[in-house]
Scaffold this active site. Structure first.
Site: not given
Length: 385
Positions: A20, A166, A168, A197, A223, A248, A272, A326
């Site tokens: 990831h 989304k 990255k 993001d 983001e 964020d 969050k 998400e």
């Protein structure tokens, strides 16, 4: 007074289904801090504290979260009434500065106990209670390879699991990143929303260029393109571009939410529970956003099943959730730590309906993935005389 009698805090390490790739780190596994409590009536609650990429993302690490709970928060808890969640968290706040993720894990366990004691889901204990039973869920495409990300998007679309994506970005040059996003948007077309993001990895000039190009590519939001403290740049970018900027990392509780909303520094908040310091603070963040005309999105710290269930209960209580969520964390892991996994279907996540969080741990998988590979007896917390 009903007191906390036993606390067990431990870390489980679970591999991810693929690397990831974020701007600041590449994850091959997720380290999840679980806190399990039992009160003097025998009611048990469970909570989770999870961060991303060790200390590369924020100030708290899995090891630090566990230490904060065991060394500093547990002694405060033994003086509190387990049935009064707000009072207990206020006492912890007076004795422990910051450490939002550790506090979130503890508050989640207390709310789980409270819901079980009352026979209602946690979502009924927040704000005015539950207003929705399922949540739209985005999937993050973060392999870093365009062809692989397109293949992954096609697969989850066919499975009717996600139609929000989304991406990255931030490791490559701005134009290279935009070309990657544009290729995926062309492949997805009108079948799904594509967002990005940047994880704070652009300066203002790069963000200015990137947001303009991303809007032309059909991207729906950007983001946290710049550093979390640079509210002035966020405000300038938000005012200049049609494509909305989502805050964020800049959001660490209600005070940040108020400042950002007042300055017009973001048009969407990624809410969050971990960064906010718990479900109750996250609800306050959302309330400030809604009062200031800021859209809401349910964010994730890539939590496992416990933290994702807790986030789902929070999101289920929000009157407006225009940008979805998400909450896909468990799907990124090779193993689920819940006895019955959360249910994802028809592009949404079903919010658990049982008392408390409405979940139970898979004890065998917990024992296997537990970092210390032992299962010591719960730590007994002495009652106040």
């Amino acid at each position: 007074m009903i007191t906390i009698r036993e606390i067990d805090t431990f870390i489980v390490d679970i591999p991810t289904i693929r690397p990831h790739v974020l701007a600041m780190a590449t994850m091959h596994h997720q380290s999840i801090v679980i806190v399990r409590m039992r009160d003097s009536d025998g009611v048990e609650g469970v909570g989770e504290g999870t961060t991303i990429g060790g200390l590369s993302y924020g100030e708290e690490s899995p090891e630090g979260i566990k230490l904060a709970i065991d060394t500093y928060i547990a002694p405060v808890l033994k003086t509190c009434d387990a049935t009064r969640v707000g009072a207990a968290m206020a006492a912890i706040g007076r004795g422990v500065v910051g450490n939002h993720i550790a506090k979130c894990a503890v508050e989640t366990a207390l709310l789980d106990m409270a819901g079980k004691r009352l026979g209602v889901p946690v979502s009924e204990l927040i704000g005015g209670g539950r207003v929705r039973d399922s949540l739209p869920v985005a999937w993050t495409l973060a392999s870093g390879d365009t062809a692989r990300d397109i293949e992954e998007a096609e697969r989850v679309l066919a499975e009717r699991r996600h139609n929000i994506f989304k991406l990255k970005i931030g490791k490559r040059g701005v134009r290279a990143d935009v070309a990657h996003v544009a290729a995926i948007k062309r492949a997805v077309g009108d079948r799904g929303s594509v967002r990005v993001d940047v994880n704070q990895n652009w300066d203002e000039a790069q963000a200015d260029l990137g947001m303009r190009l991303l809007e032309d590519a059909g991207c729906d939001l950007v983001e946290q393109p710049v550093a979390r403290h640079d509210h002035a740049a966020m405000a300038r970018l938000s005012a200049k571009h049609v494509i909305p900027l989502m805050a964020d990392e800049a959001l660490h509780g209600p005070r940040d939410a108020f400042v950002i909303a007042a300055r017009g520094a973001a048009r969407i908040f990624a809410v969050k529970i971990a960064q906010s310091g718990g479900l109750l603070s996250a609800h306050a963040v959302a309330t400030i956003a809604q009062a200031g005309g800021v859209g809401l999105y349910g964010g994730t710290m890539l939590e496992g099943g416990v933290g994702t269930a807790a986030s789902a209960h929070l999101c289920a209580s929000l009157p407006s959730l225009a940008w979805g969520t998400e909450l896909f964390g468990p799907l990124l892991l090779t193993q689920d730590i819940l006895a019955e996994p959360l249910r994802y279907a028809d592009f949404e996540l079903a919010v658990p309906t049982g008392p408390g969080l409405g979940i139970a741990l898979d004890e065998d998988r917990i024992a296997f993935h537990r970092r210390d590979r032992t299962a010591p007896a719960l730590h007994v917390v002495a009652e106040r005389a």
